[in-house]
Design a protein around this motif. Structure first.
Motif, PDB file in Angstrom:
ATOM      1  N   PHE A   1       2.268   9.873  -2.061  1.00 48.33           N
ATOM      2  CA  PHE A   1       2.165   9.966  -3.511  1.00 48.33           C
ATOM      3  C   PHE A   1       3.385   9.381  -4.225  1.00 48.33           C
ATOM      4  N   ALA A   2       4.553   9.600  -3.687  1.00 52.20           N
ATOM      5  CA  ALA A   2       5.781   9.114  -4.333  1.00 52.20           C
ATOM      6  C   ALA A   2       5.810   7.598  -4.474  1.00 52.20           C
ATOM      7  N   GLU A   3       5.047   6.889  -3.652  1.00 45.06           N
ATOM      8  CA  GLU A   3       5.021   5.423  -3.691  1.00 45.06           C
ATOM      9  C   GLU A   3       3.966   4.853  -4.646  1.00 45.06           C
ATOM     10  N   VAL A   4       3.129   5.698  -5.231  1.00 41.59           N
ATOM     11  CA  VAL A   4       2.068   5.230  -6.135  1.00 41.59           C
ATOM     12  C   VAL A   4       2.696   4.838  -7.471  1.00 41.59           C
ATOM     13  N   SER A   5       2.343   3.658  -7.984  1.00 44.83           N
ATOM     14  CA  SER A   5       2.927   3.163  -9.233  1.00 44.83           C
ATOM     15  C   SER A   5       2.457   3.971 -10.443  1.00 44.83           C
ATOM     16  N   GLU A   6       3.276   3.976 -11.486  1.00 46.07           N
ATOM     17  CA  GLU A   6       2.925   4.670 -12.721  1.00 46.07           C
ATOM     18  C   GLU A   6       1.679   4.073 -13.363  1.00 46.07           C
ATOM     19  N   LYS A   7       1.500   2.757 -13.236  1.00 44.77           N
ATOM     20  CA  LYS A   7       0.312   2.119 -13.809  1.00 44.77           C
ATOM     21  C   LYS A   7      -0.961   2.709 -13.196  1.00 44.77           C
ATOM     22  N   ILE A   8      -0.952   2.920 -11.902  1.00 42.96           N
ATOM     23  CA  ILE A   8      -2.110   3.522 -11.227  1.00 42.96           C
ATOM     24  C   ILE A   8      -2.266   4.969 -11.679  1.00 42.96           C
ATOM     25  N   LYS A   9      -1.192   5.732 -11.679  1.00 43.86           N
ATOM     26  CA  LYS A   9      -1.270   7.140 -12.080  1.00 43.86           C
ATOM     27  C   LYS A   9      -1.810   7.284 -13.504  1.00 43.86           C
ATOM     28  N   GLN A  10      -1.393   6.389 -14.403  1.00 43.35           N
ATOM     29  CA  GLN A  10      -1.837   6.453 -15.797  1.00 43.35           C
ATOM     30  C   GLN A  10      -3.266   5.932 -15.972  1.00 43.35           C
ATOM     31  N   GLY A  11      -3.750   5.116 -15.029  1.00 45.41           N
ATOM     32  CA  GLY A  11      -5.048   4.474 -15.176  1.00 45.41           C
ATOM     33  C   GLY A  11      -6.233   5.255 -14.641  1.00 45.41           C
ATOM     34  N   VAL A  12      -5.985   6.378 -13.965  1.00 45.28           N
ATOM     35  CA  VAL A  12      -7.086   7.174 -13.408  1.00 45.28           C
ATOM     36  C   VAL A  12      -7.443   8.314 -14.351  1.00 45.28           C
ATOM     37  N   ASP A  13      -8.617   8.882 -14.128  1.00 46.97           N
ATOM     38  CA  ASP A  13      -9.074  10.004 -14.955  1.00 46.97           C
ATOM     39  C   ASP A  13      -8.557  11.344 -14.443  1.00 46.97           C
ATOM     40  N   ALA A  14      -8.212  11.406 -13.157  1.00 40.97           N
ATOM     41  CA  ALA A  14      -7.696  12.650 -12.582  1.00 40.97           C
ATOM     42  C   ALA A  14      -6.891  12.335 -11.322  1.00 40.97           C
ATOM     43  N   ILE A  15      -5.901  13.171 -11.079  1.00 40.77           N
ATOM     44  CA  ILE A  15      -5.103  13.108  -9.852  1.00 40.77           C
ATOM     45  C   ILE A  15      -5.325  14.429  -9.132  1.00 40.77           C
ATOM     46  N   VAL A  16      -5.815  14.370  -7.911  1.00 44.39           N
ATOM     47  CA  VAL A  16      -6.063  15.587  -7.144  1.00 44.39           C
ATOM     48  C   VAL A  16      -4.718  16.160  -6.736  1.00 44.39           C
ATOM     49  N   GLU A  17      -4.516  17.422  -7.039  1.00 45.42           N
ATOM     50  CA  GLU A  17      -3.190  18.036  -6.907  1.00 45.42           C
ATOM     51  C   GLU A  17      -2.787  18.408  -5.491  1.00 45.42           C
ATOM     52  N   GLU A  18      -3.662  18.262  -4.545  1.00 45.66           N
ATOM     53  CA  GLU A  18      -3.338  18.629  -3.176  1.00 45.66           C
ATOM     54  C   GLU A  18      -2.286  17.698  -2.569  1.00 45.66           C
ATOM     55  N   GLU A  19      -1.380  18.253  -1.798  1.00 43.06           N
ATOM     56  CA  GLU A  19      -0.496  17.517  -0.894  1.00 43.06           C
ATOM     57  C   GLU A  19       0.401  16.468  -1.542  1.00 43.06           C
ATOM     58  N   LEU A  20       0.952  16.732  -2.703  1.00 34.81           N
ATOM     59  CA  LEU A  20       1.805  15.754  -3.367  1.00 34.81           C
ATOM     60  C   LEU A  20       3.066  15.446  -2.562  1.00 34.81           C
ATOM     61  N   ASP A  21       3.530  16.398  -1.794  1.00 28.66           N
ATOM     62  CA  ASP A  21       4.766  16.200  -1.034  1.00 28.66           C
ATOM     63  C   ASP A  21       4.504  15.950   0.449  1.00 28.66           C
ATOM     64  N   LYS A  22       3.280  15.618   0.785  1.00 30.34           N
ATOM     65  CA  LYS A  22       2.884  15.428   2.172  1.00 30.34           C
ATOM     66  C   LYS A  22       3.596  14.243   2.826  1.00 30.34           C
ATOM     67  N   VAL A  23       3.756  14.324   4.131  1.00 28.12           N
ATOM     68  CA  VAL A  23       4.358  13.239   4.899  1.00 28.12           C
ATOM     69  C   VAL A  23       3.483  11.989   4.765  1.00 28.12           C
ATOM     70  N   CYS A  24       4.121  10.843   4.674  1.00 24.20           N
ATOM     71  CA  CYS A  24       3.397   9.579   4.528  1.00 24.20           C
ATOM     72  C   CYS A  24       2.579   9.282   5.791  1.00 24.20           C
ATOM     73  N   LYS A  25       1.450   8.588   5.597  1.00 22.93           N
ATOM     74  CA  LYS A  25       0.556   8.247   6.703  1.00 22.93           C
ATOM     75  C   LYS A  25       0.349   6.749   6.765  1.00 22.93           C
ATOM     76  N   GLN A  26      -0.497   6.328   7.697  1.00 21.31           N
ATOM     77  CA  GLN A  26      -0.809   4.906   7.828  1.00 21.31           C
ATOM     78  C   GLN A  26      -2.294   4.680   7.597  1.00 21.31           C
ATOM     79  N   ALA A  27      -2.659   3.428   7.337  1.00 21.18           N
ATOM     80  CA  ALA A  27      -4.045   3.053   7.091  1.00 21.18           C
ATOM     81  C   ALA A  27      -4.882   3.242   8.359  1.00 21.18           C
TER      82      ALA A  27
ATOM     83  N   THR B   1       0.844  -1.196   0.000  1.00 24.30           N
ATOM     84  CA  THR B   1       0.000   0.000   0.000  1.00 24.30           C
ATOM     85  C   THR B   1       0.877   1.243   0.000  1.00 24.30           C
ATOM     86  N   PRO B   2       0.687   2.139  -0.980  1.00 27.67           N
ATOM     87  CA  PRO B   2       1.465   3.377  -0.978  1.00 27.67           C
ATOM     88  C   PRO B   2       0.909   4.341   0.069  1.00 27.67           C
ATOM     89  N   THR B   3       1.754   4.752   0.981  1.00 28.18           N
ATOM     90  CA  THR B   3       1.306   5.656   2.034  1.00 28.18           C
ATOM     91  C   THR B   3       1.496   7.126   1.669  1.00 28.18           C
TER      92      THR B   3
END
Length: 184
Positions: A142-168, A138-140
């Protein structure tokens, strides 16, 4: 990258989002749209037998989709020190393919400002599932999200791209007798 307004339009048109939540980065869509939910399952390579988590932005919305809302849940949600997903029996008004095989659903009352804006703007709950291919970590953040996922969505919400990683979130199931079972 999409603004919240663009993400709203994507959700209203049956699209899927990659977006930040109060826990990990998620894939989301209108939780009442079966076709959009199916697209998320296909993108993740996920079995249709697995259920999703749904996010709401108020107790009022939660009660709308969980008509037999257990009183104990008010306190559990209010007193929880971290995001809490509760599994409820017999929800109504959600896409059938968002539910577990037993008809239950995990719902979290989110306090994330961007997610709250999205939910308010479409006036419906949003699916929230981890933004990963099924079986992968599980990517906690944005930097951990795979390119396949990024390319497969219709939009990426631009908020908090550099935010500290969190937990489930924590996950519990409430029984008909108001018993509490800890799942995660």
């Amino acid at each position: 990258m999409a603004t919240v307004n663009e993400a709203k339009k994507t959700l209203q048109e049956g699209g899927i989002l990659l977006y930040p939540t109060d826990t990990v980065w998620g894939l989301g869509c209108d939780a009442t749209d079966e076709k959009a939910v199916q697209r998320i399952s296909e993108l993740k390579g996920r079995s249709n037998e697995k259920s999703f988590i749904v996010l709401v932005n108020s107790f009022h919305m939660l009660e709308k989709y969980v008509p037999d809302f257990p009183e104990i849940c008010y306190d559990l949600i209010d007193l929880s020190e971290r995001p809490l997903t509760i599994i409820y029996d017999n929800p109504k008004g959600l896409a059938n393919n968002v539910l577990a095989q037993d008809g239950s659903i995990g719902i979290r009352l989110t306090n994330h400002p961007v997610v709250n804006q999205l939910i308010s703007s479409i006036r419906k709950p949003i699916v929230s599932t981890s933004a990963n291919i099924s079986g992968e970590p599980t990517p906690t953040c944005f930097a951990e999200v795979s390119e396949k996922i990024k390319q497969g969505v219709d939009a990426i919400v631009e908020e908090e791209l550099d935010k500290v990683c969190k937990q489930a979130s924590s996950i519990i199931k409430i029984g008909a007798d108001s018993s509490v079972k800890v799942i995660r």
